[in-house]
Design a protein around this motif. Sequence first.
Motif, mmCIF file in Angstrom:
data_model
loop_
_atom_site.group_PDB
_atom_site.id
_atom_site.type_symbol
_atom_site.label_atom_id
_atom_site.label_comp_id
_atom_site.label_asym_id
_atom_site.label_seq_id
_atom_site.Cartn_x
_atom_site.Cartn_y
_atom_site.Cartn_z
ATOM 1 N N ASN A 41 33.554 -1.928 11.556
ATOM 2 C CA ASN A 41 33.532 -3.860 11.238
ATOM 3 C C ASN A 41 32.707 -4.476 12.198
ATOM 4 N N ASP A 42 31.352 -3.486 13.073
ATOM 5 C CA ASP A 42 30.738 -4.340 13.932
ATOM 6 C C ASP A 42 29.486 -3.483 14.035
ATOM 7 N N LEU A 43 28.676 -3.059 12.840
ATOM 8 C CA LEU A 43 28.068 -2.415 12.339
ATOM 9 C C LEU A 43 26.346 -3.189 12.263
ATOM 10 N N ALA A 44 25.465 -2.995 12.636
ATOM 11 C CA ALA A 44 23.993 -4.033 12.592
ATOM 12 C C ALA A 44 23.571 -3.741 10.726
ATOM 13 N N LEU A 45 22.719 -4.554 10.917
ATOM 14 C CA LEU A 45 22.378 -4.393 9.370
ATOM 15 C C LEU A 45 21.349 -3.359 9.341
ATOM 16 N N ASP A 46 21.380 -3.017 7.752
ATOM 17 C CA ASP A 46 20.306 -1.960 8.078
ATOM 18 C C ASP A 46 18.725 -3.211 7.560
ATOM 19 N N THR A 47 18.093 -3.023 8.556
ATOM 20 C CA THR A 47 17.244 -3.783 8.073
ATOM 21 C C THR A 47 15.828 -3.879 7.060
ATOM 22 N N TYR A 48 15.083 -1.850 7.727
ATOM 23 C CA TYR A 48 14.671 -0.714 6.842
ATOM 24 C C TYR A 48 15.215 -1.204 5.399
ATOM 25 N N LEU A 49 16.152 -1.349 4.683
ATOM 26 C CA LEU A 49 16.069 -1.901 2.849
ATOM 27 C C LEU A 49 15.613 -3.406 2.536
ATOM 28 N N ALA A 50 15.272 -4.264 3.721
ATOM 29 C CA ALA A 50 14.532 -4.764 3.401
ATOM 30 C C ALA A 50 14.503 -5.753 1.975
ATOM 31 N N ASP A 51 13.500 -4.494 1.547
ATOM 32 C CA ASP A 51 13.160 -5.063 0.366
ATOM 33 C C ASP A 51 13.754 -4.235 -0.454
ATOM 34 N N PHE A 52 14.659 -3.398 -0.644
ATOM 35 C CA PHE A 52 15.662 -3.054 -1.554
ATOM 36 C C PHE A 52 16.820 -3.486 -1.916
ATOM 37 N N GLY A 53 17.792 -4.271 -0.612
ATOM 38 C CA GLY A 53 18.977 -4.788 -0.611
ATOM 39 C C GLY A 53 19.235 -5.060 0.241
ATOM 40 N N ARG A 54 20.384 -5.984 1.108
ATOM 41 C CA ARG A 54 20.689 -6.172 2.363
ATOM 42 C C ARG A 54 22.681 -5.691 1.964
ATOM 43 N N TYR A 55 21.985 -4.528 1.897
ATOM 44 C CA TYR A 55 24.055 -3.804 1.306
ATOM 45 C C TYR A 55 24.112 -2.999 2.739
ATOM 46 N N ARG A 56 23.681 -2.048 3.928
ATOM 47 C CA ARG A 56 23.921 -1.267 4.428
ATOM 48 C C ARG A 56 23.562 -1.603 5.899
ATOM 49 N N ARG A 57 24.689 -1.576 6.504
ATOM 50 C CA ARG A 57 24.532 -1.551 7.488
ATOM 51 C C ARG A 57 25.260 -0.117 8.679
ATOM 52 N N ARG A 58 24.780 0.487 9.907
ATOM 53 C CA ARG A 58 24.713 1.309 10.251
ATOM 54 C C ARG A 58 24.385 1.947 11.799
ATOM 55 N N ARG A 59 24.612 2.577 12.051
ATOM 56 C CA ARG A 59 24.749 3.284 13.588
ATOM 57 C C ARG A 59 24.433 4.335 13.996
ATOM 58 N N HIS A 60 24.079 4.786 14.875
ATOM 59 C CA HIS A 60 23.420 5.651 15.074
ATOM 60 C C HIS A 60 23.457 6.781 16.583
ATOM 61 N N ALA A 61 23.352 7.960 16.587
ATOM 62 C CA ALA A 61 23.665 8.677 17.809
ATOM 63 C C ALA A 61 23.195 10.580 17.526
ATOM 64 N N VAL A 62 22.197 10.448 18.437
ATOM 65 C CA VAL A 62 21.924 12.558 18.495
ATOM 66 C C VAL A 62 22.787 12.650 19.584
ATOM 67 N N PHE A 63 22.644 14.350 19.258
ATOM 68 C CA PHE A 63 23.569 15.091 20.530
ATOM 69 C C PHE A 63 23.286 16.036 20.727
ATOM 70 N N ARG A 64 23.056 17.345 21.252
ATOM 71 C CA ARG A 64 22.786 18.580 21.394
ATOM 72 C C ARG A 64 24.475 19.364 21.857
ATOM 73 N N ILE A 65 24.707 19.934 20.639
ATOM 74 C CA ILE A 65 25.962 21.006 20.759
ATOM 75 C C ILE A 65 25.527 22.084 20.812
ATOM 76 N N GLU A 66 26.618 23.115 21.991
ATOM 77 C CA GLU A 66 26.370 24.653 21.978
ATOM 78 C C GLU A 66 26.868 24.711 21.361
ATOM 79 N N ARG A 67 26.665 26.250 20.987
ATOM 80 C CA ARG A 67 27.890 26.862 20.643
ATOM 81 C C ARG A 67 28.705 27.776 21.074
#
Length: 247
Positions: free
Chosen positions: A50-76
């Motif tokens: 309920n607290d995701l930010a609007l994906d503004t990279y879709l501005a020319d195609f729609g305003r329907y996607r919200r998202r957050r993102h993170a990167v991890f290193r995961i070892e064997r």
Amino acid sequence: MTRAPADAVDELSAALRRDGYAFVAHARMRELLDTVGTLDDWPAFAASWNDLALDTYLADFGRYRRRRHAVFRIERDGAIVREAHQPHWQSREYNALQGGIERWFEPLENSIVSGASLQTTLRLSLALFGTLAPEVKSWRSEVHQFRIEARPDEPGQPTPEGVHRDGVDYVLVLLVDRVNIASGTTTIHLAGTRELLGSFTLTKPLDAALVDDARVFHGVTPVEPLDPAQPAHRDVLVVTFKRAQRS
């Protein structure tokens, strides 16, 4: 390496090796997750969509996607380390719509990263994907929270780039919630010919799709509101695994 019971992992690994994808129903997925951890914070985890930010990279195609993102290193050996916040980047080979640019999204909240639900999902992903590639010592994992909203005059597009590959090794898509939504069917296609291999719809929380990204393409059909007068959205967690490049 963190492992779920060998028979369960072997069953899914066999399906991925045979077909390049697998659908896991919510009850089975819950059993698998319970073998490597807990979902004790699930209400707060699901509510964080309920607290995701609007994906503004879709501005020319729609305003329907919200998202957050993170990167991890995961070892064997099971170590999971969050990396410094960084952009999501795909080449145009994999994303003709938005490839070739750095896309900076709001980061996952620290409480979600350290919480049981995400940590358990990452541990299970390691167990499954690590079994398929036991020679890999370290993985780069990107985690995306997505909300796709649907309105009467604007269907939501879970995959606006169309049927595609992500440019990674493996993908897990986990349904978190689905409110007042019709359609949203996942389709799987053979790499090269785009022949349809299968389709299924994630309808209940914890329904999941596993994808061997090198072998198959995937897409999701647009979502529409069942009741046009009410809010409608589809929430998923997407986890990608790619062999880490060490300097």
